[in-house]
Write a protein that holds these residues in place. Structure first.
Motif, PDB file in Angstrom:
ATOM      1  N   TRP A 126      -0.473  -0.909 -14.789  1.00  0.00           N
ATOM      2  CA  TRP A 126      -0.548  -2.906 -14.371  1.00  0.00           C
ATOM      3  C   TRP A 126      -0.971  -2.476 -12.780  1.00  0.00           C
ATOM      4  O   TRP A 126      -2.480  -2.837 -12.318  1.00  0.00           O
ATOM      5  N   GLU A 176      -0.007  -9.095  -7.148  1.00  0.00           N
ATOM      6  CA  GLU A 176       0.837  -9.747  -7.611  1.00  0.00           C
ATOM      7  C   GLU A 176       0.607  -9.158  -9.104  1.00  0.00           C
ATOM      8  O   GLU A 176       1.662  -9.073  -9.731  1.00  0.00           O
ATOM      9  N   ALA A 177      -0.405  -8.735  -9.852  1.00  0.00           N
ATOM     10  CA  ALA A 177      -0.281  -8.490 -11.466  1.00  0.00           C
ATOM     11  C   ALA A 177       0.876  -7.204 -11.279  1.00  0.00           C
ATOM     12  O   ALA A 177       1.133  -7.398 -12.235  1.00  0.00           O
ATOM     13  N   ARG A 179       2.993  -6.333  -8.592  1.00  0.00           N
ATOM     14  CA  ARG A 179       4.135  -6.767  -8.616  1.00  0.00           C
ATOM     15  C   ARG A 179       5.119  -6.964 -10.064  1.00  0.00           C
ATOM     16  O   ARG A 179       5.894  -7.055 -10.131  1.00  0.00           O
ATOM     17  N   ARG A 180       4.578  -7.965  -9.827  1.00  0.00           N
ATOM     18  CA  ARG A 180       5.081  -9.150 -11.555  1.00  0.00           C
ATOM     19  C   ARG A 180       5.273  -7.458 -12.123  1.00  0.00           C
ATOM     20  O   ARG A 180       6.007  -7.675 -13.210  1.00  0.00           O
ATOM     21  N   ALA A 183       8.324  -5.790 -11.626  1.00  0.00           N
ATOM     22  CA  ALA A 183       9.586  -7.414 -12.350  1.00  0.00           C
ATOM     23  C   ALA A 183       9.282  -6.934 -13.539  1.00  0.00           C
ATOM     24  O   ALA A 183      10.873  -7.684 -14.167  1.00  0.00           O
ATOM     25  N   MET A 185       7.603  -8.339 -15.936  1.00  0.00           N
ATOM     26  CA  MET A 185       7.015  -9.491 -15.839  1.00  0.00           C
ATOM     27  C   MET A 185       5.654  -9.652 -16.323  1.00  0.00           C
ATOM     28  O   MET A 185       5.722  -8.593 -15.972  1.00  0.00           O
ATOM     29  N   ASP A 186       5.726 -10.401 -17.461  1.00  0.00           N
ATOM     30  CA  ASP A 186       3.261 -10.403 -17.954  1.00  0.00           C
ATOM     31  C   ASP A 186       2.575 -10.581 -17.041  1.00  0.00           C
ATOM     32  O   ASP A 186       2.721 -11.679 -16.755  1.00  0.00           O
ATOM     33  N   PRO A 187       1.822  -9.976 -16.455  1.00  0.00           N
ATOM     34  CA  PRO A 187       0.565 -10.442 -15.744  1.00  0.00           C
ATOM     35  C   PRO A 187      -0.753 -10.241 -16.583  1.00  0.00           C
ATOM     36  O   PRO A 187      -1.582 -10.471 -15.267  1.00  0.00           O
TER      37      PRO A 187
END
Length: 218
Positions: A126, A176-177, A179-180, A183, A185-187
């Motif tokens: 990502w 933020e993408a 970081r997600r 974690a 999550m889907d960015p």
């Protein structure tokens, strides 16, 4: 256009102001952060996405003033303004040359530098995707800032003050993408928004930069 692109690539390589300077700055930043915040892996993993994106942004910023400055000094910019090719195309070619020499090496090295900051493996892909999508906007916005400040004495500081606020949306969505992604999550939504910003910048900024150059050459 291709000849202009190849010329800028050769000049960036010979002048030493291209990928070497940016990579060196990026590496030093990633090495210093653990000394400043501590060597704890959990802490570094949390801040790694933001630090890597800020480092890439600042490394890209180092060589922006060279996009048009050398051409203005030797008179090549006047020839470009009167050449049969559109000035907007010349701006796009020079911004692309800046991306190839300053941003692309940072993207290639980012996963390695991420290891220094304990970036989770899940976030590496990502990070690369966000940098590939976002950094073309950084180079094009930098070309606009360089066009506005071309010919000004000590215009480097003014250039930084001009483009840094324009960089914020790309920086926010890119960090933020990543970081997600770290974690789990889907960015994807953030990457789409970042891509929309890049496409808008690539569509509009060459005309604004060309207009700024024509004003400065009068």
């Amino acid at each position: 256009m291709m000849a202009l692109l190849l010329r800028d690539l050769r000049l960036a390589t010979r002048a030493g102001g291209g990928f070497g300077l940016g990579l060196g700055f990026f590496l030093i930043l990633c090495m210093l952060i653990p000394f400043g915040v501590g060597p704890e892996g959990d802490v570094l993993a949390k801040i790694a996405p933001g630090i890597l994106w800020v480092g890439a942004l600042l490394a890209c910023l180092l060589s922006l003033d060279r996009i048009f400055a050398l051409d203005h000094e030797d008179g090549s910019l006047d020839l470009l303004a009167t050449a049969p090719i559109p000035l907007e195309g010349a701006v796009a070619a020079k911004a692309f040359a800046h991306w190839l020499t300053s941003c692309l090496p940072l993207i290639v090295a980012a996963p390695l530098f991420g290891l220094l900051l304990h970036l989770p493996t899940a976030a590496t892909g990502w990070l690369i995707a966000s940098l590939l999508i976002g950094t073309p906007a950084l180079s094009m916005l930098g070309a606009f800032g360089a066009a506005v400040t071309v010919g000004l004495r000590r215009g480097g500081l003014l250039l930084s003050l001009l483009v840094l606020p324009l960089y914020l949306p790309t920086l926010i969505f890119g960090a933020e993408a990543t970081r997600r992604g770290a974690a789990g999550m889907d960015p994807t939504t953030l990457l789409v928004l970042q891509g929309a910003i890049t496409l808008l910048v690539l569509a509009l900024i060459p005309f604004a930069a060309a207009a700024a150059i024509r004003i400065n050459l009068r």
